[in-house]
Design a protein around this motif. Structure first.
Motif, PDB file in Angstrom:
ATOM      1  N   GLN A 140      -2.679  -6.872   9.903  1.00 39.56           N
ATOM      2  CA  GLN A 140      -1.916  -6.031  10.824  1.00 39.56           C
ATOM      3  C   GLN A 140      -0.520  -6.580  11.112  1.00 39.56           C
ATOM      4  O   GLN A 140       0.376  -5.833  11.493  1.00 39.56           O
ATOM      5  N   GLN A 141      -0.314  -7.882  10.906  1.00 37.77           N
ATOM      6  CA  GLN A 141       0.993  -8.472  11.179  1.00 37.77           C
ATOM      7  C   GLN A 141       1.913  -8.445   9.966  1.00 37.77           C
ATOM      8  O   GLN A 141       3.086  -8.829  10.074  1.00 37.77           O
ATOM      9  N   VAL A 142       1.408  -8.023   8.812  1.00 29.54           N
ATOM     10  CA  VAL A 142       2.215  -8.003   7.594  1.00 29.54           C
ATOM     11  C   VAL A 142       3.079  -6.744   7.567  1.00 29.54           C
ATOM     12  O   VAL A 142       2.575  -5.627   7.718  1.00 29.54           O
ATOM     13  N   TRP A 143       4.369  -6.906   7.418  1.00 29.38           N
ATOM     14  CA  TRP A 143       5.334  -5.817   7.280  1.00 29.38           C
ATOM     15  C   TRP A 143       5.452  -4.943   8.534  1.00 29.38           C
ATOM     16  O   TRP A 143       5.847  -3.787   8.460  1.00 29.38           O
ATOM     17  N   GLY A 144       5.116  -5.467   9.668  1.00 29.57           N
ATOM     18  CA  GLY A 144       5.424  -4.798  10.920  1.00 29.57           C
ATOM     19  C   GLY A 144       4.648  -3.535  11.219  1.00 29.57           C
ATOM     20  O   GLY A 144       3.430  -3.490  11.034  1.00 29.57           O
ATOM     21  N   ARG A 145       5.353  -2.514  11.694  1.00 26.62           N
ATOM     22  CA  ARG A 145       4.714  -1.289  12.162  1.00 26.62           C
ATOM     23  C   ARG A 145       4.010  -0.533  11.038  1.00 26.62           C
ATOM     24  O   ARG A 145       4.339  -0.689   9.868  1.00 26.62           O
ATOM     25  N   ALA A 146       3.073   0.322  11.449  1.00 29.35           N
ATOM     26  CA  ALA A 146       2.193   0.989  10.493  1.00 29.35           C
ATOM     27  C   ALA A 146       2.939   1.793   9.437  1.00 29.35           C
ATOM     28  O   ALA A 146       2.681   1.671   8.241  1.00 29.35           O
ATOM     29  N   TRP A 147       3.892   2.644   9.857  1.00 27.75           N
ATOM     30  CA  TRP A 147       4.597   3.457   8.875  1.00 27.75           C
ATOM     31  C   TRP A 147       5.493   2.611   7.993  1.00 27.75           C
ATOM     32  O   TRP A 147       5.722   2.940   6.817  1.00 27.75           O
ATOM     33  N   ASN A 148       5.994   1.503   8.518  1.00 28.10           N
ATOM     34  CA  ASN A 148       6.791   0.602   7.693  1.00 28.10           C
ATOM     35  C   ASN A 148       5.941   0.006   6.577  1.00 28.10           C
ATOM     36  O   ASN A 148       6.404  -0.154   5.438  1.00 28.10           O
ATOM     37  N   LYS A 149       4.686  -0.333   6.892  1.00 22.47           N
ATOM     38  CA  LYS A 149       3.766  -0.841   5.875  1.00 22.47           C
ATOM     39  C   LYS A 149       3.621   0.163   4.734  1.00 22.47           C
ATOM     40  O   LYS A 149       3.668  -0.184   3.546  1.00 22.47           O
ATOM     41  N   MET A 150       3.414   1.428   5.099  1.00 22.72           N
ATOM     42  CA  MET A 150       3.185   2.456   4.103  1.00 22.72           C
ATOM     43  C   MET A 150       4.418   2.674   3.235  1.00 22.72           C
ATOM     44  O   MET A 150       4.336   2.809   2.011  1.00 22.72           O
ATOM     45  N   GLN A 151       5.588   2.728   3.878  1.00 30.43           N
ATOM     46  CA  GLN A 151       6.832   2.939   3.140  1.00 30.43           C
ATOM     47  C   GLN A 151       7.118   1.780   2.189  1.00 30.43           C
ATOM     48  O   GLN A 151       7.482   1.988   1.022  1.00 30.43           O
ATOM     49  N   MET A 152       6.929   0.546   2.666  1.00 32.70           N
ATOM     50  CA  MET A 152       7.195  -0.616   1.825  1.00 32.70           C
ATOM     51  C   MET A 152       6.191  -0.715   0.682  1.00 32.70           C
ATOM     52  O   MET A 152       6.544  -1.092  -0.442  1.00 32.70           O
ATOM     53  N   ALA A 153       4.932  -0.362   0.952  1.00 29.02           N
ATOM     54  CA  ALA A 153       3.921  -0.380  -0.103  1.00 29.02           C
ATOM     55  C   ALA A 153       4.249   0.647  -1.181  1.00 29.02           C
ATOM     56  O   ALA A 153       4.093   0.388  -2.381  1.00 29.02           O
ATOM     57  N   ALA A 154       4.718   1.828  -0.765  1.00 33.95           N
ATOM     58  CA  ALA A 154       5.087   2.869  -1.730  1.00 33.95           C
ATOM     59  C   ALA A 154       6.286   2.435  -2.567  1.00 33.95           C
ATOM     60  O   ALA A 154       6.313   2.648  -3.790  1.00 33.95           O
ATOM     61  N   LYS A 155       7.274   1.815  -1.926  1.00 31.22           N
ATOM     62  CA  LYS A 155       8.444   1.346  -2.665  1.00 31.22           C
ATOM     63  C   LYS A 155       8.064   0.234  -3.639  1.00 31.22           C
ATOM     64  O   LYS A 155       8.563   0.188  -4.778  1.00 31.22           O
ATOM     65  N   MET A 156       7.173  -0.673  -3.222  1.00 29.47           N
ATOM     66  CA  MET A 156       6.740  -1.734  -4.110  1.00 29.47           C
ATOM     67  C   MET A 156       5.969  -1.167  -5.304  1.00 29.47           C
ATOM     68  O   MET A 156       6.132  -1.614  -6.438  1.00 29.47           O
ATOM     69  N   THR A 157       5.130  -0.172  -5.027  1.00 28.00           N
ATOM     70  CA  THR A 157       4.359   0.455  -6.096  1.00 28.00           C
ATOM     71  C   THR A 157       5.292   0.997  -7.173  1.00 28.00           C
ATOM     72  O   THR A 157       5.073   0.775  -8.383  1.00 28.00           O
ATOM     73  N   ARG A 158       6.320   1.688  -6.758  1.00 31.52           N
ATOM     74  CA  ARG A 158       7.288   2.234  -7.716  1.00 31.52           C
ATOM     75  C   ARG A 158       8.053   1.114  -8.422  1.00 31.52           C
ATOM     76  O   ARG A 158       8.294   1.175  -9.637  1.00 31.52           O
ATOM     77  N   ALA A 159       8.405   0.057  -7.684  1.00 28.30           N
ATOM     78  CA  ALA A 159       9.203  -1.029  -8.249  1.00 28.30           C
ATOM     79  C   ALA A 159       8.469  -1.789  -9.345  1.00 28.30           C
ATOM     80  O   ALA A 159       9.090  -2.248 -10.312  1.00 28.30           O
ATOM     81  N   VAL A 160       7.155  -1.929  -9.220  1.00 31.58           N
ATOM     82  CA  VAL A 160       6.402  -2.692 -10.221  1.00 31.58           C
ATOM     83  C   VAL A 160       5.776  -1.784 -11.282  1.00 31.58           C
ATOM     84  O   VAL A 160       5.040  -2.259 -12.146  1.00 31.58           O
ATOM     85  N   GLY A 161       6.069  -0.485 -11.213  1.00 36.42           N
ATOM     86  CA  GLY A 161       5.581   0.421 -12.246  1.00 36.42           C
ATOM     87  C   GLY A 161       4.159   0.888 -12.062  1.00 36.42           C
ATOM     88  O   GLY A 161       3.545   1.397 -13.010  1.00 36.42           O
ATOM     89  N   ALA A 162       3.609   0.720 -10.863  1.00 36.89           N
ATOM     90  CA  ALA A 162       2.239   1.177 -10.598  1.00 36.89           C
ATOM     91  C   ALA A 162       2.253   2.654 -10.213  1.00 36.89           C
ATOM     92  O   ALA A 162       3.320   3.263 -10.053  1.00 36.89           O
ATOM     93  N   ASP A 163       1.071   3.231 -10.065  1.00 36.78           N
ATOM     94  CA  ASP A 163       0.955   4.658  -9.796  1.00 36.78           C
ATOM     95  C   ASP A 163       0.386   4.985  -8.423  1.00 36.78           C
ATOM     96  O   ASP A 163       0.596   6.072  -7.899  1.00 36.78           O
ATOM     97  N   VAL A 164      -0.381   4.052  -7.851  1.00 38.48           N
ATOM     98  CA  VAL A 164      -1.185   4.379  -6.675  1.00 38.48           C
ATOM     99  C   VAL A 164      -1.009   3.351  -5.566  1.00 38.48           C
ATOM    100  O   VAL A 164      -0.993   2.145  -5.815  1.00 38.48           O
TER     101      VAL A 164
END
Length: 281
Positions: A93-117
């Motif tokens: 829960q302390q990783v990457w701050g607020r809940a929506w920030n977690k989701m946005q950063m995870a989505a950006k990382m997914t795209r950055a590393v070439g993943a799909d999901v």
């Protein structure tokens, strides 16, 4: 992503596409399977055992949070990352701050590393604002970043023998209008759900699968080796293989009780063999 990293990532994907059967359902290895070891050890094990890709769970480990480091591992081991598990667990829960920030950063990382999901848990019930707009918010970020956000099935918790709703709007994502869902067999066992019926009900919205098992005797998340629990895992994988599913099946078993690396690898090899057998097309 630098031009060199982008070229390296495309080379890995093209190489893997040439070496694998086009119709084969890919099988990934989650970093959670090797906990408390890290991402590099997961890549090394995945390569040695013959897995097709890696799913990275974002944790407090800094390496799991850095796209450039992950791209270096993709290049080193010539294995792609197929999914990113957002840090939506209770322990992250302390990783990457607020809940929506977690989701946005995870989505950006997914795209950055070439993943799909992106694999994401539903909100906890005390995250009221987050939960209120969760379905619509997930869809918005998914469309904005161009990745699938697959919300995972969870299960009711038990306190003094009574079921407690810990997730909102609910632990079962199939009750809502999500575009994509992740199905976890261990969670299904804890919820006394039938995975085959659920996957058939979810249909084309199935975006990702966590391959594991559970006994159903305990209200807990066991993450057993598939075939060692009570879920119809084989039948469900066969159904998936016969469908037009174009996602990834990811091993997510617990190996913490394994007595040494050899025993751990035996569990992971058994899981992969089980997947190959029942996902054959």
């Amino acid at each position: 992503m630098t031009e060199q990293n982008s070229a390296d990532l495309q080379a890995v994907k093209q190489s893997q596409a040439k070496e694998s059967t086009p119709q084969q359902v890919p099988v990934a290895l989650s970093t959670s399977c090797l906990f408390p070891l890290g991402v590099p050890e997961t890549f090394e094990t995945a390569l040695e055992l013959g897995y097709d890709s890696v799913e990275v769970m974002i944790t407090h480990n800094v390496l799991s949070q850095e796209p450039h480091d992950l791209l270096d591992l993709i290049q080193k081991y010539q294995l792609p990352i197929s999914a990113i598990h957002a840090p939506t667990l209770l322990l992250t829960q302390q990783v990457w701050g607020r809940a929506w920030n977690k989701m946005q950063m995870a989505a950006k990382m997914t795209r950055a590393v070439g993943a799909d999901v992106v694999v994401a848990h539903p909100p906890f019930r005390w995250q009221k604002t987050y939960a209120k707009n969760f379905v619509a918010g997930v869809r918005e970020i998914s469309q904005l970043e161009g990745v699938k956000i697959a919300v995972e099935n969870m299960y009711p918790w038990s306190v003094k023998g009574k079921a407690v709703e810990m997730y909102a709007p609910h632990w079962d994502p199939s009750k809502f209008d999500y575009d994509w869902m992740t199905w976890d067999f261990s969670h299904a066992a804890a919820a006394n759900d039938d995975s085959l019926e659920a996957v058939q009900r979810i249909g084309s919205r199935l975006g990702h699968v966590h391959l594991t098992d559970g006994s159903g005797d305990k209200v807990m998340d066991e993450h057993l080796v598939p075939g060692h629990g009570s879920q119809p895992v084989a039948e469900t994988l066969q159904f998936i293989a016969a469908s037009d599913f174009d996602g990834v099946v990811c091993a997510e078993i617990s190996t913490r009780k394994a007595k040494g690396a050899a025993a751990r690898d035996e569990m992971l090899a058994e899981t992969l063999a089980f997947a190959r057998e029942h996902l054959a097309r």
